[in-house]
Design a protein around this motif. Structure first.
Motif, PDB file in Angstrom:
ATOM      1  N   HIS A   1       7.650 -10.254  -5.856  1.00 33.71           N
ATOM      2  CA  HIS A   1       7.137 -10.580  -4.524  1.00 33.71           C
ATOM      3  C   HIS A   1       6.212  -9.516  -3.937  1.00 33.71           C
ATOM      4  N   LEU A   2       6.274  -8.300  -4.477  1.00 36.77           N
ATOM      5  CA  LEU A   2       5.406  -7.245  -3.952  1.00 36.77           C
ATOM      6  C   LEU A   2       4.388  -6.764  -4.978  1.00 36.77           C
ATOM      7  N   GLY A   3       4.414  -7.368  -6.164  1.00 33.07           N
ATOM      8  CA  GLY A   3       3.389  -7.088  -7.161  1.00 33.07           C
ATOM      9  C   GLY A   3       3.429  -5.698  -7.756  1.00 33.07           C
ATOM     10  N   ILE A   4       4.604  -5.075  -7.784  1.00 28.55           N
ATOM     11  CA  ILE A   4       4.743  -3.736  -8.347  1.00 28.55           C
ATOM     12  C   ILE A   4       4.956  -3.846  -9.859  1.00 28.55           C
ATOM     13  N   PRO A   5       4.221  -3.102 -10.681  1.00 27.30           N
ATOM     14  CA  PRO A   5       4.450  -3.147 -12.128  1.00 27.30           C
ATOM     15  C   PRO A   5       5.889  -2.732 -12.460  1.00 27.30           C
ATOM     16  N   GLU A   6       6.515  -3.487 -13.342  1.00 25.43           N
ATOM     17  CA  GLU A   6       7.912  -3.192 -13.687  1.00 25.43           C
ATOM     18  C   GLU A   6       8.060  -1.784 -14.259  1.00 25.43           C
ATOM     19  N   SER A   7       7.010  -1.291 -14.917  1.00 29.49           N
ATOM     20  CA  SER A   7       7.064   0.046 -15.500  1.00 29.49           C
ATOM     21  C   SER A   7       7.155   1.141 -14.436  1.00 29.49           C
ATOM     22  N   SER A   8       6.821   0.804 -13.190  1.00 31.11           N
ATOM     23  CA  SER A   8       6.864   1.793 -12.103  1.00 31.11           C
ATOM     24  C   SER A   8       8.212   1.828 -11.397  1.00 31.11           C
ATOM     25  N   VAL A   9       9.101   0.888 -11.745  1.00 31.67           N
ATOM     26  CA  VAL A   9      10.383   0.757 -11.041  1.00 31.67           C
ATOM     27  C   VAL A   9      11.516   1.344 -11.880  1.00 31.67           C
ATOM     28  N   VAL A  10      12.313   2.189 -11.240  1.00 33.23           N
ATOM     29  CA  VAL A  10      13.500   2.772 -11.872  1.00 33.23           C
ATOM     30  C   VAL A  10      14.721   2.270 -11.113  1.00 33.23           C
ATOM     31  N   VAL A  11      15.686   1.672 -11.824  1.00 29.01           N
ATOM     32  CA  VAL A  11      16.895   1.150 -11.185  1.00 29.01           C
ATOM     33  C   VAL A  11      18.011   2.179 -11.307  1.00 29.01           C
ATOM     34  N   MET A  12      18.491   2.664 -10.163  1.00 26.23           N
ATOM     35  CA  MET A  12      19.609   3.608 -10.116  1.00 26.23           C
ATOM     36  C   MET A  12      20.449   3.280  -8.882  1.00 26.23           C
ATOM     37  N   PRO A  13      21.765   3.339  -8.993  1.00 28.52           N
ATOM     38  CA  PRO A  13      22.607   3.105  -7.812  1.00 28.52           C
ATOM     39  C   PRO A  13      22.550   4.284  -6.870  1.00 28.52           C
ATOM     40  N   ASN A  14      23.106   4.106  -5.677  1.00 28.83           N
ATOM     41  CA  ASN A  14      23.246   5.235  -4.759  1.00 28.83           C
ATOM     42  C   ASN A  14      24.229   6.237  -5.339  1.00 28.83           C
TER      43      ASN A  14
ATOM     44  N   ARG B   1       0.832  -1.204   0.000  1.00 28.45           N
ATOM     45  CA  ARG B   1       0.000   0.000   0.000  1.00 28.45           C
ATOM     46  C   ARG B   1       0.868   1.257   0.000  1.00 28.45           C
ATOM     47  N   ILE B   2       1.941   1.250   0.783  1.00 28.18           N
ATOM     48  CA  ILE B   2       2.852   2.398   0.818  1.00 28.18           C
ATOM     49  C   ILE B   2       3.486   2.612  -0.549  1.00 28.18           C
ATOM     50  N   LEU B   3       4.040   1.542  -1.122  1.00 27.48           N
ATOM     51  CA  LEU B   3       4.762   1.656  -2.389  1.00 27.48           C
ATOM     52  C   LEU B   3       3.851   2.115  -3.530  1.00 27.48           C
ATOM     53  N   LYS B   4       2.636   1.605  -3.546  1.00 23.48           N
ATOM     54  CA  LYS B   4       1.725   1.928  -4.650  1.00 23.48           C
ATOM     55  C   LYS B   4       1.159   3.343  -4.550  1.00 23.48           C
ATOM     56  N   THR B   5       1.477   4.028  -3.462  1.00 15.18           N
ATOM     57  CA  THR B   5       1.090   5.438  -3.341  1.00 15.18           C
ATOM     58  C   THR B   5       1.893   6.307  -4.305  1.00 15.18           C
ATOM     59  N   PHE B   6       3.092   5.845  -4.666  1.00 14.05           N
ATOM     60  CA  PHE B   6       4.039   6.677  -5.410  1.00 14.05           C
ATOM     61  C   PHE B   6       4.000   6.385  -6.913  1.00 14.05           C
ATOM     62  N   ASP B   7       4.375   7.413  -7.680  1.00 21.34           N
ATOM     63  CA  ASP B   7       4.393   7.276  -9.136  1.00 21.34           C
ATOM     64  C   ASP B   7       5.533   6.389  -9.608  1.00 21.34           C
ATOM     65  N   ARG B   8       6.679   6.493  -8.941  1.00 18.62           N
ATOM     66  CA  ARG B   8       7.847   5.695  -9.299  1.00 18.62           C
ATOM     67  C   ARG B   8       8.507   5.178  -8.031  1.00 18.62           C
ATOM     68  N   ILE B   9       9.147   4.011  -8.171  1.00 14.19           N
ATOM     69  CA  ILE B   9       9.890   3.415  -7.058  1.00 14.19           C
ATOM     70  C   ILE B   9      11.349   3.291  -7.484  1.00 14.19           C
ATOM     71  N   TRP B  10      12.226   3.838  -6.674  1.00 11.47           N
ATOM     72  CA  TRP B  10      13.660   3.833  -6.969  1.00 11.47           C
ATOM     73  C   TRP B  10      14.290   2.600  -6.330  1.00 11.47           C
ATOM     74  N   ALA B  11      14.675   1.634  -7.164  1.00 19.91           N
ATOM     75  CA  ALA B  11      15.419   0.458  -6.711  1.00 19.91           C
ATOM     76  C   ALA B  11      16.897   0.697  -6.978  1.00 19.91           C
ATOM     77  N   GLN B  12      17.745   0.210  -6.090  1.00 19.24           N
ATOM     78  CA  GLN B  12      19.179   0.459  -6.245  1.00 19.24           C
ATOM     79  C   GLN B  12      19.895  -0.629  -7.035  1.00 19.24           C
ATOM     80  N   SER B  13      19.178  -1.675  -7.367  1.00 21.47           N
ATOM     81  CA  SER B  13      19.796  -2.774  -8.115  1.00 21.47           C
ATOM     82  C   SER B  13      18.720  -3.575  -8.840  1.00 21.47           C
TER      83      SER B  13
END
Length: 245
Positions: free
Chosen positions: A175-188, A153-165
């Motif tokens: 495992h959390l059912g987030i659409p891949e289109s909502s995930v952006v992969v960027m390192p720290n 519920r927290i994650l789906k509140t946001f337009d994009r999710i920043w994954a580090q890897s």
């Protein structure tokens, strides 16, 4: 105008504090107007190095958790009165991040949340390491399943999710059912050049040391960090290097 919301920020220490500090200054140097919303010992609103820092009290003695919500809402109104941000980046998959995300989403502001650590994994392993593989934690108990629902519920509140890897992206999607289109992969984004330059100063002080990697782990000693595993991996690497010789 960019707002960065983080649970810790200098002078508080920690990985997130350093990462947000570097990001804020890099964005400001690039010409953006940057503000930071965080917690500290006392409430304050001050400008530091061209960055406006809004600090709320972390510890409130009576009805602390209840009052924090109202203090947070009040500080968000102060931020908006100075000029509504064009984008908001949150550093916390927690209640704090959820409130900030909901507040600005309702006002049509694009939002991004950093998936720095998994809420379920860290909560389940808070007192002792019960689950090593993050993929196994979401179904280990009814509590874990409930926490997974909260995290989704927290994650789906946001337009994009920043994954580090890519690994984190796979956890979010599989495992959390987030659409891949909502995930952006960027390192720290931390400038490590100054630390590498400083590391060369160690060599003259250790003339008898054979040239080899020096592994430094700077971390809180909490179960979910699994520092013991890092030590075992480092030891195995040393055995492997000796075997090659």
């Amino acid at each position: 105008r960019i707002l960065l919301a983080t649970g810790v920020y200098p002078p508080a220490i920690g990985g997130p504090a350093k990462q947000v500090y570097d990001l804020a200054h890099a964005l400001a140097t690039a010409g953006h107007t940057v503000s930071v919303l965080t917690f500290g010992h006392e409430r304050s609103i001050e400008k530091r190095d061209d960055i406006m820092v809004y600090t709320m009290r972390r510890n409130i003695a009576i009805f602390g958790k209840f009052l924090k919500y109202f203090h947070l809402r009040a500080m968000l109104r102060v931020i908006v009165s100075a000029g509504i941000p064009d984008i908001v980046q949150v550093n916390s998959v927690r209640f704090f991040g959820y409130v900030v995300g909901r507040y600005f989403k309702a006002r049509g502001v694009p939002t991004i949340i950093k998936y720095a650590g998994d809420f379920v994994f860290e909560t389940i392993n808070r007192d002792t390491l019960k689950v090593i593989e993050i993929a196994d934690v979401f179904t280990i108990s009814l509590k874990a399943r409930w926490l997974r629902w909260l995290e989704q519920r927290i994650l789906k509140t946001f337009d994009r999710i920043w994954a580090q890897s890519a690994y984190q992206r796979n956890v979010l999607v599989q495992h959390l059912g987030i659409p891949e289109s909502s995930v952006v992969v960027m390192p720290n984004y931390i400038d490590i050049k100054p630390y590498r330059e400083g590391a060369t100063l160690l060599r003259p002080d250790m003339p008898d040391m054979k040239p080899r990697p020096i592994i430094l782990s700077v971390s809180r000693l909490v179960p979910w960090k699994n520092i013991e595993a890092q030590m075992h991996v480092a030891a195995k690497k040393q055995e492997f290097e000796k075997a090659k010789e």
